[in-house]
Design an enzyme around this catalytic site. Structure first.
Site, PDB file in Angstrom:
ATOM      1  N   GLU A  37     -14.659   4.841   9.742  1.00  0.00           N
ATOM      2  CA  GLU A  37     -15.421   6.160  10.636  1.00  0.00           C
ATOM      3  C   GLU A  37     -15.318   7.210   9.781  1.00  0.00           C
ATOM      4  OE1 GLU A  37     -13.374   4.474  15.007  1.00  0.00           O
ATOM      5  OE2 GLU A  37     -13.696   6.087  14.284  1.00  0.00           O
ATOM      6  N   TYR A  66      -9.543   8.674  19.943  1.00  0.00           N
ATOM      7  CA  TYR A  66     -10.952   8.123  19.055  1.00  0.00           C
ATOM      8  C   TYR A  66     -10.743   6.515  19.215  1.00  0.00           C
ATOM      9  CZ  TYR A  66     -11.986  12.926  17.660  1.00  0.00           C
ATOM     10  OH  TYR A  66     -12.487  13.758  17.561  1.00  0.00           O
ATOM     11  N   GLN A  80       0.732  -1.170   0.146  1.00  0.00           N
ATOM     12  CA  GLN A  80       0.212   0.294  -0.309  1.00  0.00           C
ATOM     13  C   GLN A  80       0.453   1.382  -0.183  1.00  0.00           C
ATOM     14  OE1 GLN A  80      -2.624  -0.024   3.333  1.00  0.00           O
ATOM     15  NE2 GLN A  80      -3.469  -2.228   3.301  1.00  0.00           N
ATOM     16  N   HIS A 136      -1.030   0.826   6.030  1.00  0.00           N
ATOM     17  CA  HIS A 136      -1.537   1.792   6.929  1.00  0.00           C
ATOM     18  C   HIS A 136      -0.484   3.030   7.014  1.00  0.00           C
ATOM     19  CE1 HIS A 136      -4.530  -1.847   8.814  1.00  0.00           C
ATOM     20  NE2 HIS A 136      -4.355  -1.454   7.323  1.00  0.00           N
ATOM     21  N   TYR A 156     -10.132  -9.748  11.314  1.00  0.00           N
ATOM     22  CA  TYR A 156     -10.428 -10.475   9.510  1.00  0.00           C
ATOM     23  C   TYR A 156     -10.580 -12.296  10.006  1.00  0.00           C
ATOM     24  CZ  TYR A 156      -8.763  -6.296   7.706  1.00  0.00           C
ATOM     25  OH  TYR A 156      -8.747  -4.458   7.351  1.00  0.00           O
TER      26      TYR A 156
END
Length: 390
Positions: free
Chosen positions: A259, A269, A102, A166, A280
């Site tokens: 979210e 948060y 990613q 991430h 997962y």
């Protein structure tokens, strides 16, 4: 076809992957033969046009004052796209980029004073010294023709813990000139609730990298002064609300629990302590106490089934008046453009558009005329335009 060494010749370096990134099998080009397709929605009929095809995992889009666009490709290329769809060779001058999974070249935004300073900001995965890990970073440089000049890194996520997952990231300027940088947790849950690391944090800096003195943790010993809020998992969307002028963010939950948040200074948060999702494997998240805990904020809005939220836009209504004030979000997992109607800050209705196309929508931007531009994330990615059907 573009030569395989072109990106490196223009100053791009790939780290983390076994080989340097190679161009897609077909170079990006204007989609001259693709006719616009009309689609009926709840509010209006829209026309969807393919403007460019062959972009390799496009990630971020910024619209220049002259109507041209800057588009990032995750393997480490920044391109300029003209109004007629002509795609430039990669723009040179980018810093070293970690390209794997990613990770790679991510968002792009213009300086609020671009007309004077010509500064372009990019977020990217920056390798550590060994080149085996990375963290989110932000660089800026002056755009001159096909080059970024005087490039400097103004923000670095430390420590560098990601192996290619991430990393976020979106960039948003507020009205005071602060730069907000969204990031991910690097898949290292233990770092997210610690104030001495930058994983899972929304940060706020000045454009040159200086720390605002009124940041919530700027004067706390042992805390990173860049932090604005914490407890985030992987934020890939951010936008400035047109009325309240607050930054809104979207983030990926695990399996479930995506979210939408309006992060407050010093707010926590919750990730990974509280979440609406599960691992997962189907098991509860390790270390989670459930959906709520003292001192931790609830999401402003939550999706129990993850759409895979990405870029987001508060729409002006200039071309499609029925959508004025709506929040548009890209969806990667559910391959749609999500349209949210708001009553103040409250979400009152959701519609999913373009789902039949099965496009992973990575970014959403608005042009000067109110047209909506979308980036489709794929090996042969696309730039789409939405306008009212004629």
């Amino acid at each position: 076809m573009l030569p395989a060494v072109l990106a490196l010749a223009l100053g791009l370096t790939a780290c983390g992957a076994p080989d340097a990134p190679t161009p897609p099998s077909e170079p990006p080009k204007a989609a001259r033969d693709a006719a616009p397709v009309a689609e009926a929605t709840e509010k209006t009929r829209i026309e969807v046009s393919e403007l460019v095809t062959g972009l390799e995992h496009p990630w971020g889009l910024a619209i220049l004052p002259d109507g041209d666009m800057l588009v990032t490709e995750r393997p480490g290329r920044l391109r300029r796209i003209a109004a007629d769809g002509t795609v430039s060779a990669p723009i040179g001058g980018l810093p070293k980029i970690y390209v794997d999974g990613q990770a790679g070249l991510l968002d792009v935004v213009l300086s609020p004073t671009f007309a004077e300073d010509k500064l372009v900001y990019v977020s990217f995965a920056e390798p550590n010294l060994r080149g085996n890990k990375c963290g989110t970073a932000v660089a800026r440089g002056r755009l001159e023709g096909d080059q970024l000049r005087d490039v400097e890194v103004v923000y670095r996520q430390e420590p560098k813990l990601s192996s290619g997952t991430h990393v976020g990231s979106r960039l948003v300027f507020d009205d005071q000139g602060h730069l907000f940088v969204t990031q991910g947790d690097n898949r290292v849950d233990s770092a997210v609730q610690s104030l001495d690391t930058l994983q899972g944090k929304l940060v706020r800096i000045w454009p040159d990298g200086r720390i605002p003195e009124d940041n919530p943790f700027a004067k706390r010993e042992g805390a990173r002064p860049e932090i604005w809020s914490l407890g985030h998992r992987n934020m890939q969307g951010a936008a400035l609300h047109p009325v309240t002028r607050k930054v809104w963010t979207s983030e990926h939950g695990p399996m479930g629990g995506d979210e939408l948040n309006i992060p407050e200074a010093g707010g926590n948060y919750g990730w990974p302590v509280i979440t609406h999702g599960v691992d997962y494997s189907g098991e509860p998240i390790k270390g989670s106490t459930g959906r709520e805990a003292p001192g931790m904020a609830q999401p402003h809005h939550v999706w129990e089934v993850s759409p895979g939220l990405s870029g987001m836009l508060f729409y002006s209504g200039k071309a499609i008046p029925e959508w004025k004030g709506n929040l548009l979000l890209g969806s990667l997992a559910k391959t749609a453009l999500i349209r949210l109607e708001l009553d103040g800050d409250r979400v009152v209705h959701e519609e999913r558009l373009l789902a039949a196309r099965q496009d992973r929508i990575r970014d959403v931007r608005e042009g000067p005329d109110g047209a909506i531009y979308l980036l489709v994330d794929a090996e042969q990615g696309k730039l789409l335009r939405i306008r009212p059907a004629r």
